[in-house]
Design a protein around this motif. Structure first.
Motif, mmCIF file in Angstrom:
data_model
loop_
_atom_site.group_PDB
_atom_site.id
_atom_site.type_symbol
_atom_site.label_atom_id
_atom_site.label_comp_id
_atom_site.label_asym_id
_atom_site.label_seq_id
_atom_site.Cartn_x
_atom_site.Cartn_y
_atom_site.Cartn_z
ATOM 1 N N LEU A 224 0.944 -1.297 0.119
ATOM 2 C CA LEU A 224 0.022 0.146 -0.043
ATOM 3 C C LEU A 224 0.835 1.064 -0.239
ATOM 4 O O LEU A 224 0.457 2.282 -0.625
ATOM 5 C CB LEU A 224 -0.853 -0.108 1.228
ATOM 6 C CG LEU A 224 -2.123 -1.064 1.179
ATOM 7 C CD1 LEU A 224 -2.972 -1.126 2.380
ATOM 8 C CD2 LEU A 224 -2.987 -0.829 -0.043
ATOM 9 N N SER A 244 -3.164 0.036 -7.549
ATOM 10 C CA SER A 244 -3.755 1.328 -7.368
ATOM 11 C C SER A 244 -4.026 2.029 -8.464
ATOM 12 O O SER A 244 -4.651 3.322 -8.539
ATOM 13 C CB SER A 244 -2.534 1.987 -6.213
ATOM 14 O OG SER A 244 -1.425 2.068 -7.116
ATOM 15 N N ARG A 262 -10.118 1.369 -3.416
ATOM 16 C CA ARG A 262 -9.079 1.044 -2.595
ATOM 17 C C ARG A 262 -8.977 1.709 -1.413
ATOM 18 O O ARG A 262 -8.743 1.213 -0.515
ATOM 19 C CB ARG A 262 -7.720 1.758 -3.572
ATOM 20 C CG ARG A 262 -6.390 1.642 -2.757
ATOM 21 C CD ARG A 262 -5.411 2.617 -3.471
ATOM 22 N NE ARG A 262 -4.188 2.875 -2.630
ATOM 23 C CZ ARG A 262 -4.074 3.805 -1.827
ATOM 24 N NH1 ARG A 262 -4.982 4.517 -1.495
ATOM 25 N NH2 ARG A 262 -2.683 3.805 -1.079
ATOM 26 N N ILE A 266 -8.889 -0.388 2.186
ATOM 27 C CA ILE A 266 -7.950 -0.133 3.185
ATOM 28 C C ILE A 266 -8.562 0.021 4.374
ATOM 29 O O ILE A 266 -8.017 -0.248 5.690
ATOM 30 C CB ILE A 266 -7.294 1.129 2.905
ATOM 31 C CG1 ILE A 266 -6.227 1.080 1.828
ATOM 32 C CG2 ILE A 266 -6.494 1.901 4.332
ATOM 33 C CD1 ILE A 266 -5.502 2.143 1.173
#
Length: 360
Positions: A224, A244, A262, A266
């Motif tokens: 990430l 991403s 995304r 998360i």
């Protein structure tokens, strides 16, 4: 036996009660045990209700969460029943071996259920971490490894089967000592039996899942961070990250949706990572108590009475946390997950209602 008047009763009725104040101790601990058990059962039931209402069982993460909630609910019921049986034994002054026999069966079953539930939770958390890793770090379009209902059900069945099989020796080890009839203790047979069994139990059901979770989440965090850097690259450049950054030629709306997706994933990672960290930390004292007693060649009762007041306090705290561990995760889910929170009955919702789309 050492006088133990200054020590409180084990929260789940697995304490040493050998003095004149034992009646007061059990009566004081019973309401607290029942209150925590009812709170945990209610909280876990709310999570399962929300997941079913939102029709999220087809998603692996929510299926596993519901599975853990069911396991924790059953565990809390067994803790409550064990506490009630302990109070009944004290009330009727049951001290002979024959009279204690039916209570000993309850003792064995309650701790078998408790350890099985603990194993189900740790293995489920490890499975979730692996599943999240493949979703987050996998290539474009990578789906969950548990992407069908059949795979999800099969995984849950395997987890429960493994958890019950590996904890079968608990049924043999648990007993009620005549000198402390309200105590549900672990009998010390031999060093080779107790030490080896609890060492393997701890490694397979705690340390291995913990290692898997740590590796998976560390790799997810590293990935990430790379994707975040890719999002702030100069205009016209792009990253090779498959998660991403959208494919060349993608429209602005596609890019925006990609980033929103995304962000949601998360958020799920943060929720699960928080629940995992809290659960594993809360459970560690229980594991440490079992290992210490086994390698010290003692029962837990002997370990409690052979040490200082701080040792007795730590043992008390360790068994309190076994119940708390079954309550904390559903609270974390409700605080951090808007999908589940908004699925609750209106009387239990807080904050403004917002339109929340289902997330993986």
């Amino acid at each position: 036996m050492k006088d133990d008047n200054h020590n409180q009763v084990w929260f789940n009725s697995t304490c040493n009660i050998t003095n004149g104040n034992s009646t007061t101790g059990v009566r004081a601990s019973l309401p607290a045990t029942l209150s925590i058990s009812l709170l945990g059962f209610f909280a876990n039931s709310l999570i399962c209700y929300a997941i079913v209402k939102k029709k999220l069982l087809h998603l692996s993460i929510y299926s596993m969460i519901c599975n853990m909630c069911i396991s924790d609910s059953i565990t809390l019921i067994s803790v409550a029943i064990n506490a009630i049986l302990s109070a009944v034994r004290l009330l009727f002054q049951v001290r002979d071996k024959q009279g204690l026999l039916p209570y000993e069966v309850g003792c064995k079953l309650s701790y078998f259920i408790l350890n099985t539930g603990f194993t189900v939770s740790t293995i489920s958390l490890a499975v979730i971490s692996i599943d999240r890793y493949y979703i987050i770090v996998g290539s474009i379009g990578q789906n969950s490894i548990l992407n069908t209902k059949r795979k999800i059900i099969s995984t849950i069945i395997v987890i429960w089967a493994y958890s019950m099989i590996i904890n079968i020796p608990i049924l043999h080890l648990m007993y009620i000592p005549i000198e402390a009839p309200t105590t549900c203790d672990i009998y010390y047979y031999s060093y080779n039996y107790n030490a080896i069994y609890f060492f393997l139990l701890s490694v397979l059901n705690y340390f291995v899942p913990l290692g898997i979770m740590a590796i998976m989440y560390i790799r997810i965090v590293i990935h990430l961070r790379k994707t975040i850097r890719s999002l702030i690259l100069p205009a016209g450049s792009y990253s090779s990250s498959s998660y991403s950054v959208p494919l060349p030629g993608a429209s602005f709306s596609t890019t925006s949706s990609f980033r929103i997706n995304r962000k949601r994933r998360i958020a799920i990672i943060k929720m699960i990572a928080t629940a995992t960290t809290v659960y594993m930390l809360t459970s560690f004292p229980f594991i440490l108590i079992l290992l210490t007693a086994a390698f010290s060649r003692m029962t837990i009762l002997q370990l409690r009475n052979s040490g200082s007041s701080s040792t007795a306090t730590f043992i008390t705290l360790g068994f309190i946390l076994t119940s708390v561990a079954c309550v904390e995760n559903p609270i974390i889910y409700l605080i951090t997950n808007k999908v589940l929170r908004n699925a609750l009955p209106k009387c239990l919702q807080y904050g403004k209602n917002r339109r929340i789309s289902q997330i993986q």
